[in-house]
Every structure is written in structure tokens, then in C-alpha cells.
Motif scaffolding. Structure first.
Motif, PDB file in Angstrom:
ATOM      1  N   VAL A 263     -12.791 -15.400  27.949  1.00  0.00           N
ATOM      2  CA  VAL A 263     -13.208 -15.740  26.793  1.00  0.00           C
ATOM      3  C   VAL A 263     -13.409 -14.479  25.779  1.00  0.00           C
ATOM      4  N   GLY A 264     -14.089 -13.725  26.393  1.00  0.00           N
ATOM      5  CA  GLY A 264     -14.151 -12.344  25.518  1.00  0.00           C
ATOM      6  C   GLY A 264     -12.748 -11.309  25.495  1.00  0.00           C
ATOM      7  N   LEU A 265     -11.850 -11.935  26.222  1.00  0.00           N
ATOM      8  CA  LEU A 265     -10.362 -11.255  26.096  1.00  0.00           C
ATOM      9  C   LEU A 265      -9.566 -12.079  24.888  1.00  0.00           C
ATOM     10  N   ILE A 266      -9.535 -13.080  25.206  1.00  0.00           N
ATOM     11  CA  ILE A 266      -8.285 -13.577  24.297  1.00  0.00           C
ATOM     12  C   ILE A 266      -8.760 -14.240  22.888  1.00  0.00           C
ATOM     13  N   ILE A 267     -10.271 -14.645  22.804  1.00  0.00           N
ATOM     14  CA  ILE A 267     -10.613 -14.976  21.524  1.00  0.00           C
ATOM     15  C   ILE A 267     -11.010 -14.019  20.611  1.00  0.00           C
ATOM     16  N   PRO A 268     -11.460 -12.791  20.647  1.00  0.00           N
ATOM     17  CA  PRO A 268     -11.348 -11.570  19.668  1.00  0.00           C
ATOM     18  C   PRO A 268      -9.862 -11.375  19.228  1.00  0.00           C
ATOM     19  N   HIS A 269      -8.616 -11.436  20.223  1.00  0.00           N
ATOM     20  CA  HIS A 269      -7.556 -11.051  19.982  1.00  0.00           C
ATOM     21  C   HIS A 269      -6.898 -12.023  19.049  1.00  0.00           C
ATOM     22  N   ILE A 270      -7.171 -13.148  19.178  1.00  0.00           N
ATOM     23  CA  ILE A 270      -6.672 -14.296  18.406  1.00  0.00           C
ATOM     24  C   ILE A 270      -7.350 -14.129  16.934  1.00  0.00           C
ATOM     25  N   VAL A 271      -8.546 -13.868  17.043  1.00  0.00           N
ATOM     26  CA  VAL A 271      -9.213 -13.799  15.654  1.00  0.00           C
ATOM     27  C   VAL A 271      -8.547 -12.410  14.610  1.00  0.00           C
ATOM     28  N   ARG A 272      -8.371 -11.453  15.443  1.00  0.00           N
ATOM     29  CA  ARG A 272      -7.921 -10.149  14.857  1.00  0.00           C
ATOM     30  C   ARG A 272      -6.270 -10.654  14.206  1.00  0.00           C
ATOM     31  N   LEU A 273      -5.640 -11.130  15.112  1.00  0.00           N
ATOM     32  CA  LEU A 273      -4.359 -11.784  14.569  1.00  0.00           C
ATOM     33  C   LEU A 273      -4.653 -12.631  13.176  1.00  0.00           C
ATOM     34  N   ILE A 274      -5.563 -13.372  13.188  1.00  0.00           N
ATOM     35  CA  ILE A 274      -5.659 -14.307  12.096  1.00  0.00           C
ATOM     36  C   ILE A 274      -6.329 -13.548  10.676  1.00  0.00           C
ATOM     37  N   PHE A 275      -7.195 -12.905  11.238  1.00  0.00           N
ATOM     38  CA  PHE A 275      -8.209 -12.371  10.088  1.00  0.00           C
ATOM     39  C   PHE A 275      -8.147 -10.941   9.900  1.00  0.00           C
ATOM     40  N   GLY A 276      -7.352 -10.211  10.802  1.00  0.00           N
ATOM     41  CA  GLY A 276      -7.345  -8.694  10.643  1.00  0.00           C
ATOM     42  C   GLY A 276      -8.327  -7.960  11.262  1.00  0.00           C
ATOM     43  N   ASN A 277      -8.567  -6.491  11.165  1.00  0.00           N
ATOM     44  CA  ASN A 277      -9.520  -5.908  12.182  1.00  0.00           C
ATOM     45  C   ASN A 277     -10.821  -5.431  11.512  1.00  0.00           C
ATOM     46  N   ASN A 278     -11.143  -6.028  10.539  1.00  0.00           N
ATOM     47  CA  ASN A 278     -12.546  -5.658  10.033  1.00  0.00           C
ATOM     48  C   ASN A 278     -13.613  -6.356  11.092  1.00  0.00           C
ATOM     49  N   ASN A 279     -14.285  -5.377  11.514  1.00  0.00           N
ATOM     50  CA  ASN A 279     -15.110  -5.980  12.598  1.00  0.00           C
ATOM     51  C   ASN A 279     -16.213  -6.695  12.185  1.00  0.00           C
ATOM     52  N   ARG A 280     -16.839  -6.663  11.171  1.00  0.00           N
ATOM     53  CA  ARG A 280     -17.659  -7.807  10.818  1.00  0.00           C
ATOM     54  C   ARG A 280     -17.048  -9.141  10.756  1.00  0.00           C
ATOM     55  N   THR A 281     -15.812  -9.264  10.135  1.00  0.00           N
ATOM     56  CA  THR A 281     -15.368 -10.478  10.210  1.00  0.00           C
ATOM     57  C   THR A 281     -15.040 -11.053  11.611  1.00  0.00           C
ATOM     58  N   VAL A 282     -14.311 -10.151  12.300  1.00  0.00           N
ATOM     59  CA  VAL A 282     -14.119 -10.273  13.771  1.00  0.00           C
ATOM     60  C   VAL A 282     -15.099 -10.764  14.380  1.00  0.00           C
ATOM     61  N   PHE A 283     -16.399 -10.134  14.239  1.00  0.00           N
ATOM     62  CA  PHE A 283     -17.576 -10.662  15.191  1.00  0.00           C
ATOM     63  C   PHE A 283     -17.990 -12.141  14.630  1.00  0.00           C
ATOM     64  N   THR A 284     -17.889 -12.214  13.349  1.00  0.00           N
ATOM     65  CA  THR A 284     -18.105 -13.540  12.811  1.00  0.00           C
ATOM     66  C   THR A 284     -17.360 -14.794  13.399  1.00  0.00           C
ATOM     67  N   PHE A 285     -16.079 -14.674  13.461  1.00  0.00           N
ATOM     68  CA  PHE A 285     -15.412 -15.631  13.732  1.00  0.00           C
ATOM     69  C   PHE A 285     -15.276 -15.744  15.360  1.00  0.00           C
TER      70      PHE A 285
END
Length: 335
Positions: A263-285
């Protein structure tokens, strides 16, 4: 615009999905019964007699399980995003430091000595050994006078293998508890309560607050440690703080529902691909996507093989392992 629309739709879709999956399972719940029971509980009224047959299933079994799966999924995904940001590696997993192995050791010990007969016997033992593992990792790292994040990572990996070997040895020596230990180490939301839901929710709020607090520093650190230092960021303090709060959240999650991988491996990677690398956005989504992913995985785990139940970790692994392989191959092709 895309992010604003997504931040509005994400909680709506998650809530609608939670309501929808609460209707399905070994016992089918009529939509009217679900609505009536939920309204009665929220308003403090008694459930009408015609729907009382569903009250225990809905309120004591299904709702806590659904909420716990969403909390755990969100927690693991946020921790994964934090670890990937700290180590600047998209294939970092939140269990990489060995915290989950430490929790597994406590759970195995609790099962073998019979602590599972007591309420919170297994979660309490798992949480204690997970936190002791965290302290041991930092203790060994500091003892070597090499206080770098990389040293902590290497110590964690070494302890992960060592503790996993001990857990395997315990399973071989106590084969009467083998099935129960294996099921726990694959993760499950089956025997949860409102108290566990509340405990994990508090831990997610507490640790999540600090992870979000350091998200701006993490963004600057992506430019390099020297650039971050000249920008006024205390790289070492930020790294340690993020590692500690993420590890605490992992420990609480694993102690509550067992080991659920990928879960912690694939979800953040997918989020970064969609919304970019801003960590506040990445953490939220990551919070929302992780919650949704674990909700669907748990729904499949409890409905695919009725009346039997599958470990949630097996479902996430079936999805996550192929994605992990494709991620490794894509990284290799870029070099």
C-alpha cells in the motif's frame, strides 16, 4: 484546477464507496436497514424492531471494519510517501526499517503464550515490540557515531531480516499456532472494534499532523541537502522527525491490523504521477487513495471466498507485486 476538483471528489467518492461496500458481505444488508440503523445510532435512538436483526452486523462488525481499513490504508500510504521523500527513492516501502517485523515478533509471541485470549493482547504486544525495534534501530545507529539517514536505513534492513528469521523459527517450533501467526502477518481487519478504530484515528491525526508540518521542508530537501541548508532547513532534524513520526504511525497500524504490504509503495507513486511531487499534495491524496485501495482490498477479502475469508495482505500483494515489477523495469529502461 485538477487538484481542486480532485480534493472535492476524493472524500465524496470514498464516503460513497464505504456506504456501498457496507451493504455486501456474508450477510446482505438492505439499504433501508443501513440508513435506519445509522440514523438511529447518530441520533441516539433505538433501532426499530424490524431492523434489529442487522444491528450487530452493521454497527459492531461491518462499520468498524470499514473505517479501520480506510484509516490503515491512508496511514500506510502517507508513511510510504514520507519514506520515499526522505530516501528520495520511489521504491521505498514503509516497512523497510523493520518496524513491521518487530510488530510481527510481538504478535507471534502473544499468540504462542496465549495472550490472544485477552482483549488487545496481540495489538498491545505487537505495538510494544514495534516501538522497541524502533528504539533499537536508532540506538544502534547512534552508537556507531554515524547519524545519517542511510545508516538508519541499513540498520533497519539488517534488523528486518534478523527479526523475520526469529519469527520463522517461532512458527517452526510452535506449529500449533502456525496458521494463526501466518494469517496475522498477512494482515486482517476481521476482529476489530470501535476502540481500535478510535486509537488508530488518534494516532493518524497526531503523526499525520507532524508529517504535514514538515512537508514544506521535504519539498526543499528534494533539491539537495546543501540547497536545503542554505534555505534555512535543518536537514538532519527534519529527516529524523519524519522518520520517527512515520515509524510510530507504521507501528500503530501494524499492531492494529497486521502486516499489509505494497500500500505504501504503490499508492504514493501513483499519486506523484498524477499530481506531481509537492509533498503536501502527495500526502493529502495518498491518504484518500490509500484508504480507497484498502477498502476495496478488504471488501474482496471478505466477499470473494464466502464463508471463508482471505488475508488482506494477499489481495494487496496480488495487485502490488506486478506494479512493483513494472516500476523497477521502467526505472531500468530510463538509465
Amino acid at each position: 484546477m485538477k487538484q481542486r476538483l480532485a480534493i472535492i471528489l476524493a472524500p465524496i467518492i470514498l464516503l460513497a464507496s464505504a456506504v456501498a461496500v457496507s451493504l455486501v458481505g456474508a450477510v446482505h444488508i438492505p439499504a433501508e436497514a443501513l440508513w435506519t440503523i445509522l440514523k438511529a445510532k447518530v441520533c441516539g435512538h433505538s433501532v426499530p424492531e424490524q431492523w434489529q436483526m442487522y444491528e450487530i452486523t452493521v454497527w459492531n462488525l461491518r462499520f468498524p471494519r470499514i473505517l479501520l481499513s480506510m484509516l490503515a490504508g491512508g496511514a500506510l500510504a502517507v508513511c510510504g510517501a514520507a519514506f520515499q521523500s526522505i530516501f528520495r527513492n520511489p521504491v521505498c516501502d514503509p516497512y523497510i526499517l523493520g518496524i513491521s517485523s518487530g510488530a510481527s515478533l510481538g504478535a507471534a509471541f502473544a499468540i504462542i503464550v496465549g495472550l490472544d485470549a485477552f482483549m488487545f493482547g496481540i495489538p498491545a504486544a505487537a505495538l510494544v515490540t514495534a516501538l522497541l525495534t524502533l528504539l533499537l534501530i536508532f540506538g544502534i545507529s547512534l552508537a556507531g557515531n554515524r547519524k545519517s539517514v542511510e545508516t538508519i536505513l541499513l540498520v533497519g534492513i539488517a534488523l528486518n531480516f534478523l527479526i523475520s528469521a526469529v519469527v520463522t523459527l517461532l512458527m517452526v517450533l510452535h506449529q500449533e499456532s502456525l496458521e494463526q501467526i501466518i494469517f496475522w502477518t498477512m494482515g486482517s481487519f476481521a476482529s476489530c472494534s470501535w476502540l481500535e478504530v478510535g486509537g488508530l484515528a488518534v494516532m493518524l491525526l497526531f503523526c499525520g499532523f507532524f508529517l504535514f508540518f514538515y512537508s514544506k521542508n521535504l519539498n526543499i530537501m528534494q533539491l539537495g541537502d546543501e540547497t536545503a541548508q542554505t534555505s534555512g532547513v535543518n536537514v538532519k532534524k527534519t529527516s529524523y522527525a519524519v522518520l520517527i513520526f512515520a515509524s510510530l504511525l507504521i507501528a500503530g497500524t501494524v499492531a492494529t491490523c497486521g502486516v499489509i504490504g505494497f500500500v505504501g509503495l504503490i499508492i504514493p507513486h501513483i499519486v506523484r504521477l498524477i499530481f506531481g511531487n509537492n509533498n503536501r499534495t502527495v500526502f493529502t491524496f495518498s491518504l484518500f487513495f490509500g484508504a480507497f485501495f484498502c477498502l476495496l482490498a478488504d471488501t474482496l477479502a471478505r466477499t470473494v471466498a464466502v464463508p471463508a475469508e482471505l488475508p488482506v495482505g494477499s489481495i494487496t500483494a496480488i495487485v502490488g507485486a506486478p506494479y512493483f515489477i513494472s516500476l523497477l523495469l521502467s526505472q531500468k529502461s530510463r538509465k
